[in-house]
Design a protein around this motif. Structure first.
Motif, PDB file in Angstrom:
ATOM      1  N   LYS A  18       5.284   1.338 -20.444  1.00  0.00           N
ATOM      2  CA  LYS A  18       6.551   1.433 -21.189  1.00  0.00           C
ATOM      3  C   LYS A  18       7.386   0.167 -20.984  1.00  0.00           C
ATOM      4  O   LYS A  18       7.926  -0.393 -21.926  1.00  0.00           O
ATOM      5  CB  LYS A  18       7.374   2.639 -20.706  1.00  0.00           C
ATOM      6  CG  LYS A  18       6.691   3.972 -20.840  1.00  0.00           C
ATOM      7  CD  LYS A  18       7.566   5.104 -20.328  1.00  0.00           C
ATOM      8  CE  LYS A  18       7.687   5.160 -18.821  1.00  0.00           C
ATOM      9  NZ  LYS A  18       6.475   5.622 -18.146  1.00  0.00           N
ATOM     10  N   THR A  19       7.481  -0.244 -19.713  1.00  0.00           N
ATOM     11  CA  THR A  19       8.326  -1.392 -19.394  1.00  0.00           C
ATOM     12  C   THR A  19       7.742  -2.676 -19.994  1.00  0.00           C
ATOM     13  O   THR A  19       8.481  -3.531 -20.494  1.00  0.00           O
ATOM     14  CB  THR A  19       8.464  -1.511 -17.861  1.00  0.00           C
ATOM     15  OG1 THR A  19       8.939  -0.255 -17.381  1.00  0.00           O
ATOM     16  CG2 THR A  19       9.431  -2.587 -17.460  1.00  0.00           C
ATOM     17  N   THR A  20       6.412  -2.784 -19.960  1.00  0.00           N
ATOM     18  CA  THR A  20       5.756  -3.963 -20.520  1.00  0.00           C
ATOM     19  C   THR A  20       6.072  -4.080 -22.013  1.00  0.00           C
ATOM     20  O   THR A  20       6.491  -5.139 -22.496  1.00  0.00           O
ATOM     21  CB  THR A  20       4.226  -3.851 -20.297  1.00  0.00           C
ATOM     22  OG1 THR A  20       3.993  -3.678 -18.894  1.00  0.00           O
ATOM     23  CG2 THR A  20       3.495  -5.073 -20.789  1.00  0.00           C
ATOM     24  N   PRO A 224      -5.052  -4.466 -25.114  1.00  0.00           N
ATOM     25  CA  PRO A 224      -6.202  -4.248 -24.232  1.00  0.00           C
ATOM     26  C   PRO A 224      -5.767  -4.169 -22.765  1.00  0.00           C
ATOM     27  O   PRO A 224      -4.652  -4.587 -22.436  1.00  0.00           O
ATOM     28  CB  PRO A 224      -7.039  -5.509 -24.458  1.00  0.00           C
ATOM     29  CG  PRO A 224      -6.017  -6.560 -24.770  1.00  0.00           C
ATOM     30  CD  PRO A 224      -4.910  -5.866 -25.527  1.00  0.00           C
ATOM     31  N   VAL A 229      -1.463  -9.052 -17.348  1.00  0.00           N
ATOM     32  CA  VAL A 229      -0.251  -8.219 -17.233  1.00  0.00           C
ATOM     33  C   VAL A 229       0.048  -7.949 -15.747  1.00  0.00           C
ATOM     34  O   VAL A 229       1.195  -8.019 -15.308  1.00  0.00           O
ATOM     35  CB  VAL A 229      -0.419  -6.884 -17.995  1.00  0.00           C
ATOM     36  CG1 VAL A 229       0.908  -6.133 -18.046  1.00  0.00           C
ATOM     37  CG2 VAL A 229      -0.939  -7.114 -19.402  1.00  0.00           C
TER      38      VAL A 229
HETATM   39  N1  LIG Z   1      -2.359  -3.913 -20.879  1.00  0.00           N
HETATM   40  C1  LIG Z   1      -2.329  -3.893 -19.544  1.00  0.00           C
HETATM   41  N2  LIG Z   1      -3.374  -4.385 -18.828  1.00  0.00           N
HETATM   42  C2  LIG Z   1      -3.364  -4.365 -17.476  1.00  0.00           C
HETATM   43  N3  LIG Z   1      -2.363  -3.881 -16.738  1.00  0.00           N
HETATM   44  C3  LIG Z   1      -1.286  -3.381 -17.380  1.00  0.00           C
HETATM   45  C4  LIG Z   1      -1.210  -3.360 -18.812  1.00  0.00           C
HETATM   46  N4  LIG Z   1      -0.019  -2.819 -19.173  1.00  0.00           N
HETATM   47  C5  LIG Z   1       0.619  -2.516 -18.025  1.00  0.00           C
HETATM   48  N5  LIG Z   1      -0.131  -2.853 -16.942  1.00  0.00           N
HETATM   49  C6  LIG Z   1       0.208  -2.684 -15.517  1.00  0.00           C
HETATM   50  O1  LIG Z   1       0.432  -1.311 -15.280  1.00  0.00           O
HETATM   51  C7  LIG Z   1       1.531  -1.132 -14.413  1.00  0.00           C
HETATM   52  C8  LIG Z   1       2.579  -0.272 -15.075  1.00  0.00           C
HETATM   53  O2  LIG Z   1       3.103  -0.965 -16.197  1.00  0.00           O
HETATM   54  P1  LIG Z   1       4.609  -0.722 -16.662  1.00  0.00           P
HETATM   55  O3  LIG Z   1       5.534  -0.919 -15.512  1.00  0.00           O
HETATM   56  O4  LIG Z   1       4.828  -1.504 -17.891  1.00  0.00           O
HETATM   57  O5  LIG Z   1       4.499   0.819 -17.002  1.00  0.00           O
HETATM   58  P2  LIG Z   1       5.640   1.926 -17.056  1.00  0.00           P
HETATM   59  O6  LIG Z   1       5.125   2.970 -17.968  1.00  0.00           O
HETATM   60  O7  LIG Z   1       6.942   1.308 -17.410  1.00  0.00           O
HETATM   61  O8  LIG Z   1       5.672   2.407 -15.571  1.00  0.00           O
HETATM   62  P3  LIG Z   1       6.763   3.356 -14.832  1.00  0.00           P
HETATM   63  O9  LIG Z   1       6.528   4.735 -15.353  1.00  0.00           O
HETATM   64  O10 LIG Z   1       6.409   3.219 -13.376  1.00  0.00           O
HETATM   65  O11 LIG Z   1       8.099   2.820 -15.187  1.00  0.00           O
HETATM   66  C9  LIG Z   1       2.040  -2.524 -14.047  1.00  0.00           C
HETATM   67  O12 LIG Z   1       1.478  -2.889 -12.818  1.00  0.00           O
HETATM   68  C10 LIG Z   1       1.506  -3.389 -15.159  1.00  0.00           C
HETATM   69  O13 LIG Z   1       1.265  -4.692 -14.717  1.00  0.00           O
END
Ligand SMILES: Nc1ncnc2c1ncn2[C@@H]1O[C@H](COP(=O)(O)OP(=O)(O)OP(=O)(O)O)[C@@H](O)[C@H]1O
Length: 262
Positions: A18-20, A224, A229
């Motif tokens: 989500k954050t990404t 992907p 990331v």
């Molecule tokens: N496409 C991707 N490929 C590899 N790793 C990824 C990818 N997208 C996200 N990640 C990794 O997965 C982890 C979680 O990503 P992110 O923080 O964006 O998710 P989130 O849903 O916001 O998490 P949270 O629920 O903890 O807030 C991070 O370590 C990020 O680097």
């Protein structure tokens, strides 16, 4: 340029990305010259880090839920008090301009956690946070990207109707798909239909099957699984500067959102 008002809420199971996605969309709208408010409404997230805000800037930015003085000043009651008399309609209009950090044209607002019981908990801090969310969604003339917790629990019906697009991030995994189903159900309960999916972390050969599994949602795009990331996360850098292919896919997603809303 004409100011655009657009409210996008991003949800999904913990850790799906989500954050990404939020950070990429923030940068794309800021690059267009739009006013962007990035709202970190997920206590587990760190949207500021994903956006590459300098750590010293983030260290000074207290989540609104922990701004005790502000909560007391606006609601008239000490945070954490249940049963006290306080304002149910606190003044919040200045908060998205004042209690924020700004970096590369993006304003970051950290909501902090709404305490146990979600919006059902009647305490001053929740009232303030809820009023703030309502104000951001319904009254501000800017782009707001809301990085939410798993579901849509924080939204009341009126506010949910003001959100232009709910995006559920889905990864290949049973629990992630179940969360997407739960979000759709909650959205239906709130009377909103504009829910979309973005697929993330797919390995080769998984996409078609996953798309089939989530055919109950229109899919806006897919990323992907890519170690770049994780590397960005590890180094505290923003992905927007590091990966052209992620930026390109995010651009396609943004174009689809813009065309859906035209
Ligand atoms: N496409 C991707 N490929 C590899 N790793 C990824 C990818 N997208 C996200 N990640 C990794 O997965 C982890 C979680 O990503 P992110 O923080 O964006 O998710 P989130 O849903 O916001 O998490 P949270 O629920 O903890 O807030 C991070 O370590 C990020 O680097």
């Amino acid at each position: 340029m004409r100011e655009k008002s657009l409210k996008i809420a991003i949800s999904g199971k913990g850790g799906v990305g989500k954050t990404t996605l939020s950070s990429l969309l923030c940068y794309l709208y800021a690059r267009d010259g739009q006013r962007v408010l990035a709202v970190d409404a997920d206590p587990d997230a760190n949207l500021g880090t994903a956006l590459g805000f300098p750590p010293e800037m983030l260290a000074k930015l207290t989540p609104i839920s922990e701004e005790r003085k502000l909560i007391k000043e606006r609601t008239g009651a000490e945070p954490g008090t249940i049963g006290a008399i306080y304002s149910l309609n606190p003044q919040v209009e200045d908060i998205p301009d004042t209690y924020v950090a700004e970096y590369r044209g993006i304003k970051l607002l950290r909501m902090g956690s709404i305490t146990q019981g979600g919006t059902g908990c009647a305490c001053p801090e929740n009232t303030l946070l809820k009023s703030l969310l309502d104000h951001i969604v319904l009254e501000r003339n800017e782009i707001a990207i809301l990085d939410m917790e798993a579901g849509l629990e924080h939204f009341g019906r009126g506010t949910a109707r003001g959100v232009d697009a709910f995006i559920v991030v889905v990864e290949p995994g049973r629990r992630s798909i179940e969360t997407a189903q739960a979000v759709v159900k909650l959205a239906n309960d709130l009377g909103v239909q504009n829910v979309y999916a973005v697929v993330n972390k797919v390995h080769e050969g998984q996409l078609a099957e996953l798309e089939q599994e989530i055919n109950f949602l229109p899919i806006l795009g897919h990323f992907p699984y890519d170690p770049v990331v994780v590397e960005a996360d590890f180094r505290g850098k923003n992905l927007f500067d590091l990966s052209e292919s992620f930026v390109q896919e995010a651009e396609k997603i943004k174009e689809k959102i813009d065309s859906l809303l035209r």
